[in-house]
Scaffold this motif. Structure first.
Motif, short mmCIF file in Angstrom:
data_model
loop_
_atom_site.label_atom_id
_atom_site.label_comp_id
_atom_site.label_asym_id
_atom_site.label_seq_id
_atom_site.Cartn_x
_atom_site.Cartn_y
_atom_site.Cartn_z
N VAL A 79 -10.30 -3.88 -7.89
CA VAL A 79 -10.37 -3.85 -6.43
C VAL A 79 -10.55 -5.28 -5.91
CG1 VAL A 79 -11.57 -2.96 -4.40
CG2 VAL A 79 -11.36 -1.54 -6.45
N ARG A 93 -2.24 -6.86 -6.53
CA ARG A 93 -3.44 -6.57 -7.33
C ARG A 93 -3.05 -5.76 -8.55
NH1 ARG A 93 -6.86 -9.25 -7.27
NH2 ARG A 93 -8.08 -8.92 -5.38
N HIS A 122 0.82 -1.21 0.00
CA HIS A 122 0.00 0.00 0.00
C HIS A 122 0.85 1.26 0.00
CE1 HIS A 122 -3.77 -2.10 0.21
NE2 HIS A 122 -3.41 -2.75 1.29
N LEU A 131 -4.12 -2.99 -10.99
CA LEU A 131 -5.05 -1.87 -10.91
C LEU A 131 -5.82 -1.71 -12.23
CD1 LEU A 131 -2.90 0.84 -9.07
CD2 LEU A 131 -4.46 -0.85 -8.09
N ALA A 166 -9.12 -4.54 -1.18
CA ALA A 166 -8.31 -5.18 -2.21
C ALA A 166 -7.23 -6.06 -1.58
CB ALA A 166 -7.67 -4.12 -3.11
N GLY A 216 -11.05 1.06 -1.16
CA GLY A 216 -9.88 0.35 -1.67
C GLY A 216 -9.24 -0.57 -0.66
N ILE A 271 -9.75 0.21 -13.31
CA ILE A 271 -11.17 -0.14 -13.23
C ILE A 271 -11.92 0.03 -14.55
CG2 ILE A 271 -11.16 0.55 -10.80
CD1 ILE A 271 -12.95 2.92 -11.57
N LEU A 328 -10.54 5.67 -7.07
CA LEU A 328 -10.63 4.36 -6.44
C LEU A 328 -9.29 3.63 -6.50
CD1 LEU A 328 -12.25 2.27 -4.98
CD2 LEU A 328 -13.23 1.52 -7.15
N ASP A 329 -8.56 3.80 -7.61
CA ASP A 329 -7.20 3.25 -7.68
C ASP A 329 -6.33 3.83 -6.58
OD1 ASP A 329 -7.75 1.83 -10.12
OD2 ASP A 329 -7.46 3.70 -11.22
N ARG A 330 -6.45 5.14 -6.38
CA ARG A 330 -5.65 5.78 -5.32
C ARG A 330 -6.01 5.20 -3.95
NH1 ARG A 330 -3.25 10.39 -7.51
NH2 ARG A 330 -4.15 11.10 -9.48
N ASN A 331 -7.28 4.88 -3.74
CA ASN A 331 -7.69 4.29 -2.48
C ASN A 331 -7.09 2.90 -2.29
OD1 ASN A 331 -9.23 6.54 -1.92
ND2 ASN A 331 -11.17 5.63 -2.54
N VAL A 332 -7.01 2.14 -3.39
CA VAL A 332 -6.37 0.82 -3.32
C VAL A 332 -4.89 0.99 -2.99
CG1 VAL A 332 -5.74 -1.24 -4.62
CG2 VAL A 332 -8.02 -0.25 -4.91
#
Length: 333
Positions: free
Chosen positions: A115, A59, A9, A61, A55, A52, A63, A41-45
């Motif tokens: 995700v 993973r 992360h 990335l 996940a 995110g 979406i 949402l990618d940034r949250n993952v």
């Protein structure tokens, strides 16, 4: 194949690596990816926060990939091989009451590409066949910019019935969704006004008010009020509250964001005495995705593209400062 793989992360743990080409399972198709977008949402993952956080790493990335169907799962028809498609990121369960009613956006068990399963920041991605939406002549980059943004805004508009003759206020007009909402407001025949805390362009037929604080915005909106509807796409609670305060009797409000300041404070007495309505939406139904892509194909809504990066520089795409509203596109192939 090359894929943008996140192993921890932190953005430093995002790198392009060689991974096996996935095989489509039952009910799935394999898409050769041309483009994919950079999304919140990618940034949250990457950060391991909010939606995110679910996940499981490592993973891949991405979406919202667009590309071409090149293989299908066992026992499936090959009729769609070679078709240009774009992928609806949210994957509904297909079994709940909402799915049965065609309200896939409200499915409580939906999962998200990039995700809950590997995404499209790769040369190939497998997705449920239904989620691979035909994009016709829409270029891949434009389809990627549109597939997750335009349908959400369209869902918000349809949820509160924005249409011709309405006075519409769009709060958060300076961002990607805000620009789409302004265009969609004009296309819907509404008298469209945007509000933004920063400078924001306005499409033909719309105006944008800039106010640095909610107090300043309330003052400026008082001179513009009343509005029949307010659509919030900025996720800043105090700005949305200023918009709700400017609604007419029986006015409608909807939000599809809460990423900046999720606290929304309202005058409850005024809210119920003026018969206001407030809704929240997220994602979109399959039918809304198709209607949104039709608007894009017709040129009635044109999602802005702010920048493009090759897959090898995907980490740079997340580091780059946002200088203009619009989607950042990753060119995969």
């Amino acid at each position: 194949m090359r894929a943008a793989l996140l192993t921890d992360h932190t953005l430093e743990a995002l790198a392009v690596a060689e991974v096996p080409v996935p095989a489509p399972g039952a009910g799935e198709v394999l898409v050769r990816v041309e483009t994919v977008g950079v999304n919140q949402l990618d940034r949250n993952v990457i950060a391991g926060i909010g939606p995110g956080a679910v996940a499981k790493l490592p993973r891949v990335l991405g979406i919202d990939p667009a590309g071409t169907i090149v293989a299908v799962g066992p026992g499936m028809s090959e009729a769609r091989l070679g078709r240009p498609v774009v992928v609806k990121p949210n994957i509904p369960c297909g079994e709940c009451r909402s799915c049965a009613a065609g309200r896939e956006a409200d499915c409580p068990a939906q999962t998200v590409l990039g995700v809950h399963r590997n995404g499209g920041a790769a040369e190939f991605v497998t997705v449920p066949e239904r989620n691979a939406i035909d994009r016709g002549e829409i270029p891949a980059a434009l389809a990627t910019a549109a597939v997750h943004t335009v349908p959400i805004v369209l869902n918000a508009f349809e949820a509160i019935g924005v249409g011709a003759g309405d006075r519409l206020l769009v709060t958060g007009a300076g961002g990607m969704l805000g620009q789409i909402a302004l265009q969609l407001g004009v296309a819907s025949g509404a008298d469209t006004v945007g509000a933004s805390r920063s400078a924001a362009p306005a499409p033909d037929g719309a105006r944008v008010l800039r106010a640095g604080s909610p107090a300043e915005l309330r003052e400026r909106l008082a001179a513009e009020a009343p509005f029949d509807a307010v659509v919030d796409v900025g996720g800043h609670g105090p700005t949305f509250a200023a918009g709700i305060a400017a609604l007419a009797w029986g006015g409608r409000a909807v939000t599809c964001a809460a990423s900046v300041d999720p606290v929304l404070e309202l005058d409850q007495r005024s809210f119920y005495l003026r018969r206001l309505r407030l809704l929240g939406v997220a994602s979109a139904d399959f039918a809304q995705v198709r209607r949104a892509l039709k608007l894009v194909a017709e040129g009635r809504v044109v999602p802005p593209v702010a920048a493009r990066f090759p897959l090898e520089r995907i980490a740079d795409a997340y580091r780059a400062p946002r200088t203009a509203p619009g989607k950042v596109i990753i060119d995969v192939s």
